[in-house]
Design a protein around this motif. Structure first.
Motif, PDB file in Angstrom:
ATOM      1  N   PRO A 118       8.616 -10.476   1.568  1.00 50.63           N
ATOM      2  CA  PRO A 118       7.206 -10.329   2.148  1.00 50.63           C
ATOM      3  C   PRO A 118       6.587  -9.108   2.259  1.00 50.63           C
ATOM      4  O   PRO A 118       5.543  -8.670   2.455  1.00 50.63           O
ATOM      5  CB  PRO A 118       7.343 -11.186   3.357  1.00 50.63           C
ATOM      6  CG  PRO A 118       8.743 -11.111   3.968  1.00 50.63           C
ATOM      7  CD  PRO A 118       9.522 -11.290   2.760  1.00 50.63           C
ATOM      8  N   LEU A 119       7.659  -7.961   2.071  1.00 50.72           N
ATOM      9  CA  LEU A 119       7.479  -6.761   2.448  1.00 50.72           C
ATOM     10  C   LEU A 119       6.672  -6.066   0.972  1.00 50.72           C
ATOM     11  O   LEU A 119       7.103  -6.630   0.022  1.00 50.72           O
ATOM     12  CB  LEU A 119       8.648  -5.771   2.664  1.00 50.72           C
ATOM     13  CG  LEU A 119       9.514  -5.993   4.028  1.00 50.72           C
ATOM     14  CD1 LEU A 119      10.680  -5.284   3.892  1.00 50.72           C
ATOM     15  CD2 LEU A 119       8.621  -5.677   5.174  1.00 50.72           C
TER      16      LEU A 119
ATOM     17  N   GLN B  22      12.513   2.632   4.425  1.00 56.63           N
ATOM     18  CA  GLN B  22      13.632   3.448   5.445  1.00 56.63           C
ATOM     19  C   GLN B  22      14.051   2.421   6.566  1.00 56.63           C
ATOM     20  O   GLN B  22      13.005   2.034   7.050  1.00 56.63           O
ATOM     21  CB  GLN B  22      13.516   4.603   5.793  1.00 56.63           C
ATOM     22  CG  GLN B  22      14.243   5.534   6.326  1.00 56.63           C
ATOM     23  CD  GLN B  22      14.102   6.930   6.719  1.00 56.63           C
ATOM     24  OE1 GLN B  22      12.794   7.122   6.792  1.00 56.63           O
ATOM     25  NE2 GLN B  22      14.965   7.915   6.843  1.00 56.63           N
ATOM     26  N   ARG B  23      15.215   2.202   6.728  1.00 53.35           N
ATOM     27  CA  ARG B  23      15.816   1.522   8.135  1.00 53.35           C
ATOM     28  C   ARG B  23      15.577   2.519   9.087  1.00 53.35           C
ATOM     29  O   ARG B  23      16.308   3.447   9.246  1.00 53.35           O
ATOM     30  CB  ARG B  23      17.076   0.937   7.742  1.00 53.35           C
ATOM     31  CG  ARG B  23      17.212  -0.224   6.691  1.00 53.35           C
ATOM     32  CD  ARG B  23      18.426  -0.513   6.800  1.00 53.35           C
ATOM     33  NE  ARG B  23      18.627  -1.698   5.640  1.00 53.35           N
ATOM     34  CZ  ARG B  23      18.769  -1.605   4.457  1.00 53.35           C
ATOM     35  NH1 ARG B  23      19.268  -0.432   3.997  1.00 53.35           N
ATOM     36  NH2 ARG B  23      18.868  -2.879   3.626  1.00 53.35           N
ATOM     37  N   VAL B  24      14.714   2.109  10.018  1.00 51.89           N
ATOM     38  CA  VAL B  24      14.415   2.918  11.265  1.00 51.89           C
ATOM     39  C   VAL B  24      14.580   1.792  12.386  1.00 51.89           C
ATOM     40  O   VAL B  24      13.614   1.152  12.737  1.00 51.89           O
ATOM     41  CB  VAL B  24      13.211   3.665  11.197  1.00 51.89           C
ATOM     42  CG1 VAL B  24      13.029   4.472  12.540  1.00 51.89           C
ATOM     43  CG2 VAL B  24      13.101   4.618  10.005  1.00 51.89           C
ATOM     44  N   GLY B  25      15.756   1.862  13.109  1.00 52.09           N
ATOM     45  CA  GLY B  25      15.653   0.886  14.162  1.00 52.09           C
ATOM     46  C   GLY B  25      15.643  -0.547  13.481  1.00 52.09           C
ATOM     47  O   GLY B  25      16.412  -0.991  12.495  1.00 52.09           O
ATOM     48  N   ARG B  26      15.010  -1.425  14.154  1.00 52.43           N
ATOM     49  CA  ARG B  26      14.620  -2.924  13.742  1.00 52.43           C
ATOM     50  C   ARG B  26      13.711  -3.172  12.613  1.00 52.43           C
ATOM     51  O   ARG B  26      13.652  -4.073  12.149  1.00 52.43           O
ATOM     52  CB  ARG B  26      14.904  -3.812  14.983  1.00 52.43           C
ATOM     53  CG  ARG B  26      15.801  -3.812  15.833  1.00 52.43           C
ATOM     54  CD  ARG B  26      15.787  -4.782  16.913  1.00 52.43           C
ATOM     55  NE  ARG B  26      16.949  -4.906  17.639  1.00 52.43           N
ATOM     56  CZ  ARG B  26      16.974  -5.689  19.092  1.00 52.43           C
ATOM     57  NH1 ARG B  26      15.738  -6.477  19.147  1.00 52.43           N
ATOM     58  NH2 ARG B  26      17.865  -5.801  19.648  1.00 52.43           N
ATOM     59  N   ARG B  27      12.888  -1.896  12.604  1.00 49.92           N
ATOM     60  CA  ARG B  27      11.668  -2.347  11.821  1.00 49.92           C
ATOM     61  C   ARG B  27      11.596  -1.097  10.703  1.00 49.92           C
ATOM     62  O   ARG B  27      11.670  -0.097  10.837  1.00 49.92           O
ATOM     63  CB  ARG B  27      10.295  -2.109  12.720  1.00 49.92           C
ATOM     64  CG  ARG B  27      10.182  -2.994  13.825  1.00 49.92           C
ATOM     65  CD  ARG B  27       9.060  -2.844  14.668  1.00 49.92           C
ATOM     66  NE  ARG B  27       7.789  -3.319  13.694  1.00 49.92           N
ATOM     67  CZ  ARG B  27       6.650  -3.220  14.063  1.00 49.92           C
ATOM     68  NH1 ARG B  27       6.225  -2.827  15.460  1.00 49.92           N
ATOM     69  NH2 ARG B  27       5.532  -3.845  13.321  1.00 49.92           N
ATOM     70  N   PRO B  28      11.661  -1.724   9.576  1.00 52.80           N
ATOM     71  CA  PRO B  28      11.638  -0.659   8.407  1.00 52.80           C
ATOM     72  C   PRO B  28      10.164   0.075   8.081  1.00 52.80           C
ATOM     73  O   PRO B  28       9.325  -0.453   8.628  1.00 52.80           O
ATOM     74  CB  PRO B  28      12.019  -1.759   7.044  1.00 52.80           C
ATOM     75  CG  PRO B  28      11.556  -2.783   7.548  1.00 52.80           C
ATOM     76  CD  PRO B  28      11.552  -3.114   8.973  1.00 52.80           C
TER      77      PRO B  28
END
Length: 239
Positions: free
Chosen positions: A178-179, A185-191
């Protein structure tokens, strides 16, 4: 009392002939070379002005993409050349803007394509998470970090030194993910979307590179010839 004053100037015809011969053989060719060089510089300035008018925040590489090869007495031809950086002349980079059509792939796009991430017919654009420089492009440091993280740098040492292999991931077009297609980039839980994949666009002509240069040269040439001859005459007969 004399009612008039006579001023008699006695010129030697041989002296005049020598001056004129010198002017024809030595000074006029220099004047024409000077006029040609000044005309070429007028064309160069016109190209730069047009670039600044057409583009939003052009980089210094694009703004200063030409240089003038000065004319000589033996060859009164001045040339406006396009600079090359990395073996690529500026007009090649600007070809879609000058002639219309599709632009060439950038090195970063070629690296991602070679790595199997970027499909044919797709190009890169900065995403919401991109760190932009003052010209609106993704910063060089962040781009290198992305390429190293995806292990697509030509230099294996750079791939090992920069970027974590699990920090970036790619969503290819046409998948069920769906992205949005691009480099994330993986930043915490939200890319965060760093680079967006866009279909290769067709550009319309925006920069009349050759026309602007020719018109500026045609407008300037006659005046530059007159000024150059005046300069030479004033120097010659003031000696």
């Amino acid at each position: 009392m004399a009612d008039r004053i006579e001023i008699k100037m006695d010129f030697s015809s041989q002296d005049i002939q020598r001056q004129l011969q010198r002017l024809e053989e030595r000074e006029l060719p220099f004047a024409m070379a000077l006029a040609a060089t000044r005309t070429a510089k007028a064309s160069q300035a016109a190209i730069k002005n047009e670039i600044n008018r057409v583009f939003d925040r052009p980089t210094p590489w694009i703004q200063n993409s030409t240089y003038v090869l000065a004319a000589k007495k033996s060859d009164p031809t001045a040339i406006v050349y396009a600079r090359e950086w990395g073996g690529t002349p500026a007009p090649v980079t600007l070809t879609p803007q000058i002639e219309g059509g599709q632009r060439q792939y950038k090195r970063s796009e070629g690296a991602l394509r070679a790595g199997g991430y970027l499909p044919n017919g797709w190009q890169l654009a900065p995403g919401p998470g991109a760190k932009l420089d003052k010209y609106g492009n993704i910063s060089r440091g962040q781009l290198q970090q992305v390429l190293s993280g995806l292990r697509v740098q030509r230099d294996a040492h750079q791939n090992r030194r920069q970027g974590k292999p699990t920090e970036f991931f790619v969503v290819r077009p046409g998948t069920s993910n769906p992205l949005q297609p691009g480099v994330w980039q993986r930043v915490g839980r939200r890319p965060t979307l760093i680079l967006t994949f866009i279909q290769q666009p067709n550009y319309s002509q925006r920069l009349d590179w050759h026309g602007v240069a020719l018109r500026a040269g045609e407008d300037a040439f006659a005046d530059e010839v007159t000024k150059a001859i005046d300069d030479i005459l004033s120097k010659t007969f003031s000696r």
